[in-house]
Scaffold this motif. Structure first.
Motif, mmCIF file in Angstrom:
data_model
loop_
_atom_site.group_PDB
_atom_site.id
_atom_site.type_symbol
_atom_site.label_atom_id
_atom_site.label_comp_id
_atom_site.label_asym_id
_atom_site.label_seq_id
_atom_site.Cartn_x
_atom_site.Cartn_y
_atom_site.Cartn_z
ATOM 1 N N SER A 25 2.203 5.806 -6.309
ATOM 2 C CA SER A 25 4.494 6.447 -7.406
ATOM 3 C C SER A 25 4.154 4.749 -8.145
ATOM 4 C CB SER A 25 4.848 5.862 -6.439
ATOM 5 O OG SER A 25 4.544 4.692 -5.241
ATOM 6 N N ASN A 26 2.871 4.362 -8.598
ATOM 7 C CA ASN A 26 3.035 3.028 -8.419
ATOM 8 C C ASN A 26 2.084 3.511 -10.125
ATOM 9 O OD1 ASN A 26 2.508 0.181 -10.512
ATOM 10 N ND2 ASN A 26 2.032 -0.895 -8.300
ATOM 11 N N ASN A 286 -3.270 -2.715 -3.375
ATOM 12 C CA ASN A 286 -2.169 -0.931 -2.643
ATOM 13 C C ASN A 286 -2.252 -0.885 -2.056
ATOM 14 O OD1 ASN A 286 -0.538 -1.295 -5.516
ATOM 15 N ND2 ASN A 286 -1.653 -1.978 -6.627
ATOM 16 N N SER A 290 -0.441 0.234 1.393
ATOM 17 C CA SER A 290 0.021 1.283 1.255
ATOM 18 C C SER A 290 -0.047 1.713 3.067
ATOM 19 C CB SER A 290 -0.428 2.380 0.443
ATOM 20 O OG SER A 290 -0.233 2.682 -0.800
#
Length: 297
Positions: A25-26, A286, A290
């Protein structure tokens, strides 16, 4: 025959897929993932895809500008250095020294450090306390300084650099894993598993370790970045991988005197080093976030 089931069935994604969905999503993570994947593939295929041998010299093309320059040639896409060696071939071949060998050093350090850290986290008394104080003393010294001391004793060579980086990273893994296990071992779910009669191995691998994955990922990311920077720094100082090996730090040191007249000889290997470390840090940070988000859901 078509499936005519009228009942709604919600299918939960697998743990790896759910983590990837959170990461993807990033857009910065996606760019970092593909950048690191390309660098990794280039490293694996470097003996096959380099246009020329990394040390092959072209006497008619010394300090040739990159191909996008007005005086550049397409046969030397990134130009050449002061000895007429193709920079693209040297950067691709150098990824083995600047990324491949750090990966090997981090893998050995992680195996040894996680094992000792797990033993220290599950133990108590003088052994655990003594190890903890010793690690505090070792970790108070910068990793590059420790590597310099080891190289000064053993001498500059590729094997000694790998040994020094591995020895420097082991205490970091021990310290992070030990502290993570000590934070988890007194929680209710661990106490309940002990009361159920779980063995120490089951308690470590199935109960505690899945809950410290974020810490291990963070430490792996930090260790890989540290290993890449330390190998490049040692090469830049002339104490690491020796010329004519196309290690990125060694290439930076050799082109330092030419940076104002022929900037591509220093900018291109520096850019490769910067992109690699940035992609590793973005992906690792990230990935840790997550994992934490998935645990909290």
């Amino acid at each position: 025959m078509p499936n005519n089931s009228i009942y709604y069935q919600q299918r939960e994604p697998s743990p790896l897929r759910s983590i990837w969905l959170l990461m993807s999503s990033n857009p910065f993570v996606v760019v970092a993932f593909w950048a690191l994947s390309i660098i990794f593939v280039l490293m694996l295929l470097s003996p096959l895809i380099t246009p020329y041998d990394a040390n092959q010299q072209f006497a008619d093309a010394i300090l040739q500008p990159p191909s996008w320059h007005n005086e550049g040639e397409i046969r030397f896409l990134f130009g050449t250095d002061d000895l007429g060696r193709d920079l693209l071939s040297r950067i691709i071949a150098g990824s083995v020294y600047s990324l491949g060998y750090p990966l090997v050093a981090v893998a050995f350090a992680a195996l040894i450090g996680i094992a000792i850290g797990a033993w220290a986290g599950l133990s108590s008394g003088m052994r655990s306390s003594g190890l903890n104080h010793m690690l505090d003393v070792i970790l108070s010294i910068p990793s590059l300084l420790l590597a310099l001391v080891i190289i000064a004793i053993l001498g500059p060579s590729l094997f000694n650099v790998m040994l020094a980086i591995t020895l420097v990273l082991i205490p970091q893994f021990i310290h992070s894993v030990r502290n993570a296990i000590r934070d988890e071992i007194h929680k209710d779910y661990v106490t309940a598993s002990k009361l159920n009669g779980c063995s120490t191995w089951y308690l470590l691998t199935r109960v505690i370790f899945p809950n410290i994955t974020a810490t291990v990922v963070m430490q792996l990311t930090f260790a890989l970045s540290t290993a890449i920077l330390d190998i490049a720094a040692l090469g830049f100082l002339g104490l690491g991988v020796q010329a004519p090996a196309p290690e990125w730090g060694t290439m930076l040191a050799r082109s330092l005197d030419q940076v104002y007249l022929y900037p591509w000889t220093m900018v291109l290997p520096g850019l490769a080093l910067f992109i690699t470390i940035l992609a590793i840090n973005v992906l690792g940070d990230n990935l840790r976030l997550s994992i934490q988000k998935r645990v909290e859901q």
